[in-house]
Design a protein around this motif. Structure first.
Motif, PDB file in Angstrom:
ATOM      1  N   THR A  51       0.733  -1.032  -0.064  1.00 31.33           N
ATOM      2  CA  THR A  51      -0.020   0.091  -0.127  1.00 31.33           C
ATOM      3  C   THR A  51       0.902   1.302   0.014  1.00 31.33           C
ATOM      4  N   TYR A  52       1.897   1.199   0.902  1.00 35.07           N
ATOM      5  CA  TYR A  52       2.706   2.315   0.970  1.00 35.07           C
ATOM      6  C   TYR A  52       3.601   2.667  -0.340  1.00 35.07           C
ATOM      7  N   GLN A  53       3.881   1.620  -1.029  1.00 38.09           N
ATOM      8  CA  GLN A  53       4.655   1.738  -2.194  1.00 38.09           C
ATOM      9  C   GLN A  53       3.840   2.209  -3.289  1.00 38.09           C
ATOM     10  N   GLU A  54       2.677   1.828  -3.288  1.00 36.45           N
ATOM     11  CA  GLU A  54       1.623   2.213  -4.245  1.00 36.45           C
ATOM     12  C   GLU A  54       1.337   3.821  -4.218  1.00 36.45           C
ATOM     13  N   ILE A  55       1.291   4.128  -2.830  1.00 33.97           N
ATOM     14  CA  ILE A  55       1.158   5.758  -2.711  1.00 33.97           C
ATOM     15  C   ILE A  55       2.262   6.393  -3.030  1.00 33.97           C
TER      16      ILE A  55
END
Length: 208
Positions: free
Chosen positions: A163-167
């Protein structure tokens, strides 16, 4: 005598009232207000976004600061009004439609926000992790149970890492957002550290 007292009565009954009614009305001075982390969160988001409704703030929080600063989102509906009463936000009621309340940052609000961000906290973050609590008492479980706990934590941290990497990927690395995205990079580093830790527990369960 009646005419004299009649004139006297007229002057003090009506003339005084007329004189008082012509005095300029003074603006009420905003009362001092206690500012909480939620207060600064609201000021900061409106400072970044510009004019915002409470619903706008709720959506922005769910996609950003809620990952590292959880709090009841219901506060986002009452806090802007409280800050507006204190003179830190300016409220404008929309005409027609849903009559939404739109808030913008005032000069006093910006000064309060700037003073807060320049004051470093005197403590580190508070860690409250139920899995770590279970790990502390893991002498009451078998090695297989401990491995199951570790594998489950590894899975959860990998999901959050994704999720953080997508953000980070969606936001890009523009000059404007680099500082704001630093918090996401901290989250990525923490997720990787937690994955490494729990993977090690799964592969090498500590002896009781």
């Amino acid at each position: 005598m009646h005419g004299f007292f009649g004139l006297f009565y007229y002057y003090y009954s009506y003339g005084t009232k007329r004189t008082m009614s012509t005095r300029p009305k003074l603006k009420p001075t905003p009362l001092p207000v206690r500012l909480s982390p939620t207060s600064y969160l609201v000021l900061g988001l409106i400072g970044l976004r510009g004019a915002s409704t409470p619903y706008d703030l709720k959506r922005a929080v769910s996609r950003s600061v809620s990952y590292f600063w959880p709090f009841p989102h219901s506060q986002l509906y009452g806090e802007p009004e409280r800050l507006a009463d204190a003179g830190l936000l300016l409220r404008k009621d929309e005409d027609g439609g849903r009559h939404r309340k739109v808030y913008t940052l005032t000069k006093d609000g910006r000064r309060a926000l700037q003073a807060w961000v320049k004051t470093p906290p005197s403590e580190i973050f508070e860690m409250r992790d139920i899995a770590v609590l279970q790990l502390f008492f893991s002498e009451f479980m078998s090695d297989d149970d401990l491995v199951t706990l570790a594998l489950n934590q590894g899975r959860l941290y990998r999901e959050r890492l994704a999720t953080y990497q997508e953000i980070a990927h969606a936001a890009g690395e523009t000059h404007v957002k680099r500082r704001r995205m630093a918090s996401v990079h901290l989250g990525i580093a923490m997720m990787k550290a937690c994955i490494t830790f729990w993977d090690d527990i799964a592969k090498n369960p500590p002896a009781p």
